[in-house]
Enzyme design. Structure first.
Site, mmCIF file in Angstrom:
data_model
loop_
_atom_site.group_PDB
_atom_site.id
_atom_site.type_symbol
_atom_site.label_atom_id
_atom_site.label_comp_id
_atom_site.label_asym_id
_atom_site.label_seq_id
_atom_site.Cartn_x
_atom_site.Cartn_y
_atom_site.Cartn_z
ATOM 1 N N ASP A 140 -3.107 8.638 -0.890
ATOM 2 C CA ASP A 140 -3.453 7.524 -0.002
ATOM 3 C C ASP A 140 -4.907 7.117 -0.242
ATOM 4 O OD1 ASP A 140 -3.456 5.765 2.256
ATOM 5 O OD2 ASP A 140 -4.295 7.380 3.490
ATOM 6 N N GLU A 176 0.924 5.387 12.948
ATOM 7 C CA GLU A 176 -0.339 4.903 13.483
ATOM 8 C C GLU A 176 -0.296 3.412 13.796
ATOM 9 O OE1 GLU A 176 -5.061 5.595 12.550
ATOM 10 O OE2 GLU A 176 -3.560 6.010 11.036
ATOM 11 N N ASP A 177 0.313 2.636 12.888
ATOM 12 C CA ASP A 177 0.171 1.179 12.992
ATOM 13 C C ASP A 177 1.390 0.453 13.542
ATOM 14 O OD1 ASP A 177 -2.159 1.756 11.698
ATOM 15 O OD2 ASP A 177 -1.437 1.171 9.715
ATOM 16 N N ASP A 217 -26.328 15.230 -24.982
ATOM 17 C CA ASP A 217 -26.471 16.026 -26.179
ATOM 18 C C ASP A 217 -25.269 16.940 -26.389
ATOM 19 O OD1 ASP A 217 -27.862 16.607 -28.362
ATOM 20 O OD2 ASP A 217 -28.979 18.271 -27.473
ATOM 21 N N HIS A 234 0.808 -1.219 0.000
ATOM 22 C CA HIS A 234 0.000 0.000 0.000
ATOM 23 C C HIS A 234 0.847 1.277 0.000
ATOM 24 C CE1 HIS A 234 -2.870 3.071 1.096
ATOM 25 N NE2 HIS A 234 -2.305 3.208 2.279
ATOM 26 N N HIS A 251 3.806 6.880 5.563
ATOM 27 C CA HIS A 251 2.611 7.585 6.028
ATOM 28 C C HIS A 251 1.771 6.804 7.034
ATOM 29 C CE1 HIS A 251 0.226 5.429 2.890
ATOM 30 N NE2 HIS A 251 -0.771 5.637 3.738
HETATM 31 MN MN MN Z 1 -2.669 4.594 4.013
#
Ligand code: MN
Length: 705
Positions: free
Chosen positions: A140, A77-78, A260, A49, A73
Site C-alpha cells: 500500500d 476506513e472509507d 570508488d 489504488h 484494504h
Molecule cells: Mn491504501
C-alpha cells in the site's frame, strides 16, 4: 469499457486456480462498489489504488487471501462496509487481515525519534498476529509513494520521511530488499529533489565513463569464470542514490570516494558453485583480508543468504562481490514474502518464514515481560535500526546516537553547553573515560563545571557531526586568544635583544610595521606571531631597525633571552612526537606555521635533518616551576610470555604513570619489541620509572626514544 481488473486477471492466471481468481474478482466487485464515486488526489477513480496494490502483491505471487485483503484494504476506513460483511463473504482470515491493515493505516509517525511508543507497539502487534498484514501495508505504501506527486508538498514530505525512517527499516528487517530499495530511492527523491537530481547526473556520468574504462572488471570476471568452466551470471550492482547520499553523510566521504567501490552480484545454479565462484574470483583479484562473510552457512536473522567478499581491484579500488544461488537471490529480494510464493517454491521460503516469525514472536514475548511501551519500543528499535544506539539521560530521556558514539557525543547531543563544560562522565553510575563507546540502554550522566573547556583530543572521540563541529568551533576561537597571548610573549622575547618591550614601542612605529606585513591590526599581528606565521625575531628586527628593514645581515645587540615554557600555553606550544621532550631536557623551539612553536630535545635527530631558517629557531627553556603532565617515549623489549605485560603495566601505575600509546615493532616467540608513550612529570620522575622497569626480570631492554 475495460475494467481495471482485466490486467490483474491475466497476472493471476499465471499462477492461481480459476476458483481462487473468481473469489478475488468477487472482492474486486465489492471494493469497486464501495469506493464508487471516490476519487484519489490525482483525480483517478479510487479503485485504481487497491487494484494497483494487489498487482504489486500478485507480481510477488502472494496467496489469494492476501490479494483479497489488498483489494479490500481501504473499505473499512472509507466506506460503510463493516468487518462482519467481510467475514461473512470472505471468511474470518481475510477479515482479520483487512482489519489489521486498517489499524496500521491509522498509525502515523512524525519521525523516528518522535515515534510514539504506543504506536510502534500496535504496529508490531498487528505484524505479529499475521505478518501478511505488514506485507499488504508495505505494498500500500509503495503504491502511494509511486503516485506521491499528486499530493500537496507538505504531505509528500511527511510520507517520504515516515517511509525512510519507519517502513524502509521494517522492509529491511523482513528481508524485503526490493521494497526497501524503492522506499529509500523514492523517499529520498521526494525529500531532497535537488540533491537527488545532482547525484543522479553525477552517477550517470560516472557509469558512462566506466564502460569505456580500459580495465573492465566485469569482462575480466566473466572471462575468468568461463575459463574455469563455471556457469554463472555476473551483474553490475548500481548503488541507489539514497545509499550514496547516506554514505557521503555518515562517513564524511566525497562522491568520488563512495563511487570508488565497484560492486557485482554473481548468480549461480546451486550451492556448491557459490564456493567455486569464490575461489575463481579470489584467484583473479586478491581478497581484502577480514571481509569475507559466509551468510550461506550462517544466514542473517531475516533469512538472507549469500557469500560476500571484497577484492583489491585495479588501481587499488575495492570490488565488492556477492555470490548466491537464484533461490537465495529471490529470498534476498522478497524476504519474508517469498514464504507465500505460491505452491512451487514453498520449501525454501519456509526457512525464511520460520526465522522472521521467530523475530516477531520474540517481540511479542518481550512485550509481555516488559511493562512499559517505551522500553518495548527501545527493544524493537534495536532490531529495526541496528546502526543506532539508544541511551538514556539520568532523567530517563532517550537519546539516539549513531553506532560507535562516545560520551562526548552524548554530552553534545544533550546540549552544546553540556558538551563544552563537561569534565567527567558516569556510565551506569560508574566513572568512565570520554572515549568510551556507548552501548544500548546505558544511562549516562555528564558532570559539568562552569568554565571547563573542550580538549583537542575530544576530536578523536566524537563521531557525530554536532559534537565535532562544536569542538572545532570552540578550539578555533580558543586558539585565537591563546595565540595572541603567546604572540606577545614571543615578541617581547625578541624585542629584549634591542632592550625594547612591546608596551614601549611607539604606536606610530607599530602601525608602520603592521602595514608592512599587510595585516589588519595589532591583535592580528600578535596572533600571526603566536601561530608561527611570522617570526617574532623578524618583526622585532623590523621594529628596531626602521631604515634597513629589508636587509638580512642584521646586527643584533644582544643574544636573545630564551623563552620560558610554562606548560600553560595551550595549543600554541606543542611537544614533538619524535623525541618527546620533558621538563629537565635541554630543548629548542621551532616555529611551525599555524601551530605556534614545536619543542624538541636539543639532541633530537630529526632537527638536524630539518632545514630551518635562523628566524624559525626559538631559544627556549623550561620555567623552573613548571608542572603538569608530559609524554615520554620508551623503546622496550619484553619476554614474550603470559603476564609480562600486566607486570609492566602494574609497575607503571604504581609509579604514578599512565600508558598513552603502545606500538608493536617486532615480535617473535621469545620477545616482543614495542614503543610506549608514557605520561610523566619530568626527567626525575622518568628516571625513577626507568630504574623500576629495568629491575623487572622480563624486561630485555629499555631505552628512551
Ligand atoms: Mn491504501
Amino acid at each position: 469499457m475495460p475494467s481495471p481488473f482485466d490486467e490483474l486477471r491475466s497476472l493471476l492466471n499465471t499462477y492461481l486456480s480459476l476458483n481462487d481468481i473468481l473469489r478475488i474478482e468477487e472482492a474486486y466487485q465489492l471494493a469497486e462498489k464501495a469506493h464508487h464515486n471516490q476519487k484519489r488526489f490525482s483525480g483517478e477513480e479510487y479503485i485504481t489504488h487497491p487494484v494497483a496494490v494487489t498487482k504489486i502483491l500478485a507480481e510477488m505471487h502472494m496467496d489469494p487471501e492476501t490479494l483479497i485483503s489488498a483489494l479490500l484494504h481501504d473499505v473499512l476506513e472509507d466506506t460503510p462496509i463493516q468487518k462482519e460483511d467481510i467475514a461473512n463473504q470472505f471468511g474470518k482470515e481475510v477479515m482479520e487481515l483487512v482489519d489489521g491493515v486498517s489499524k496500521l493505516t491509522q498509525i502515523h509517525f512524525k519521525s523516528r525519534t518522535e515515534a510514539q511508543a504506543e504506536n510502534f507497539r500496535k504496529m508490531i502487534l498487528a505484524m505479529a498476529k499475521d505478518i501478511r498484514v505488514m506485507i499488504v501495508k508495505l505494498a500500500d505504501r509503495l503504491h502511494n509513494l509511486r503516485t506521491i506527486h499528486a499530493l500537496p508538498r507538505l504531505q509528500q514530505k511527511r510520507i517520504a520521511k515516515e517511509t525512510i525512517e519507519i517502513y524502509a527499516p521494517i522492509a529491511n528487517r523482513l528481508g524485503m530488499n526490493n521494497f526497501r530499495l524503492e522506499f529509500q530511492e523514492r523517499g529520498f527523491e521526494t525529500l531532497h529533489p535537488l540533491r537527488a537530481r545532482i547525484l543522479k547526473a553525477a552517477v550517470e556520468k560516472m557509469h558512462g565513463e566506466e564502460e569505456v574504462a580500459p580495465q573492465n572488471v566485469h569482462a575480466r570476471l566473466e572471462a575468468g569464470l568461463q575459463k574455469a568452466r563455471v556457469l554463472a551470471k555476473v551483474f553490475g550492482r548500481k548503488k541507489g542514490l539514497y545509499t550514496i547520499h547516506e554514505k557521503m553523510k555518515r562517513k564524511h566521504l566525497s562522491f568520488g570516494e563512495v563511487m570508488d567501490v565497484i560492486a557485482f552480484r554473481i548468480i549461480v545454479a546451486d550451492l556448491d558453485t557459490c564456493y567455486r565462484v569464490l575461489g575463481v574470483v579470489h584467484n583473479l583479484y586478491k581478497p581484502v583480508p577480514g571481509f569475507f562473510k559466509d551468510y550461506i552457512a550462517m544466514p542473517k536473522a531475516n533469512g538472507y543468504q549469500s557469500l560476500h567478499t571484497i577484492l583489491f581491484g585495479p588501481n587499488g579500488s575495492p570490488i565488492e562481490i556477492q555470490i548466491r544461488t537464484e533461490e537465495m537471490d529471490r529470498v534476498a529480494e522478497s524476504g519474508i514474502a517469498s514464504h507465500w510464493l505460491y505452491k512451487t517454491q514453498q520449501i525454501e521460503g519456509e526457512h525464511v518464514a520460520v526465522r522472521t516469525h521467530g523475530w516477531v514472536r520474540g517481540l511479542l514475548e518481550m512485550q509481555q515481560n516488559i511493562g512499559s511501551s517505551l522500553e518495548f519500543l527501545e527493544n524493537v528499535k534495536v532490531d529495526l535500526f541496528p546502526d543506532k544506539v539508544y541511551v538514556f539521560t539520568p532523567k530517563g530521556k532517550i537519546i539516539e546516537l549513531p553506532q560507535g558514539a562516545t560520551v562526548i557525543d552524548f554530552a553534545y547531543a544533550v546540549h552544546t553547553d553540556v558538551g563544552e563544560n563537561c569534565i567527567a562522565a558516569k556510565i551506569d553510575r560508574r566513572l568512565s573515560p570520554f572515549g568510551t563507546k556507548l552501548e544500548m540502554g546505558q544511562t549516562i550522566e555528564i558532570i559539568t563545571e562552569q568554565g571547563a573547556r573542550p580538549h583537542p583530543i575530544w576530536l578523536n572521540y566524537a563521531v557525530t557531526g554536532k559534537a565535532r563541529s562544536s569542538i572545532r568551533h570552540f578550539l578555533k576561537s580558543q586558539q585565537k586568544s591563546e595565540s595572541i597571548v603567546f604572540g606577545e610573549r614571543l615578541l617581547n622575547q625578541a624585542l629584549s635583544r634591542y632592550q625594547l618591550t612591546f608596551e614601549t614601542i611607539p604606536a606610530l612605529r607599530l602601525c608602520e610595521v603592521i602595514k608592512d606585513f599587510k595585516l589588519k591590526d595589532t591583535p592580528t599581528l600578535l596572533e600571526e606571531i603566536g601561530l608561527g606565521y611570522f617570526s617574532s625575531l623578524l618583526v622585532a628586527y623590523q621594529i628596531a631597525n626602521p631604515q634597513k628593514a629589508q636587509q638580512k645581515e642584521a646586527k643584533l645587540s644582544l643574544p636573545p633571552q630564551p623563552l620560558a615554557i610554562q606548560g600553560t600555553e595551550g595549543m600554541v606550544v606543542r611537544y614533538a612526537h619524535c623525541c618527546y621532550p620533558i621538563p629537565g631536557d635541554s630543548v629548542v623551539g621551532f616555529l611551525s606555521k599555524g601551530q605556534g612553536i614545536v619543542i624538541h630535545r636539543e639532541s633530537c635527530e630529526s632537527i638536524s635533518k630539518q632545514k630551518t631558517r635562523w628566524e624559525d629557531k626559538i631559544p627556549v627553556q623550561w620555567e623552573p616551576t613548571i608542572g603538569g603532565e608530559f609524554q615520554a617515549g620508551l623503546a622496550i623489549g619484553l619476554e614474550n610470555r603470559l603476564g609480562t605485560f600486566a607486570e609492566l603495566a602494574t609497575t607503571l601505575s604504581q609509579m604514578g604513570s599512565n600508558i598513552d600509546d603502545i606500538t608493536t615493532k617486532e615480535k617473535d616467540g621469545y620477545a616482543i619489541y614495542f614503543t610506549l608513550v608514557l605520561v610523566v612529570k619530568d626527567r626525575l620522575h622518568l628516571a625513577r620509572i626507568l630504574r623500576k622497569i629495568r629491575a623487572l626480570k622480563s624486561v630485555i631492554r629499555v631505552t628512551r626514544l
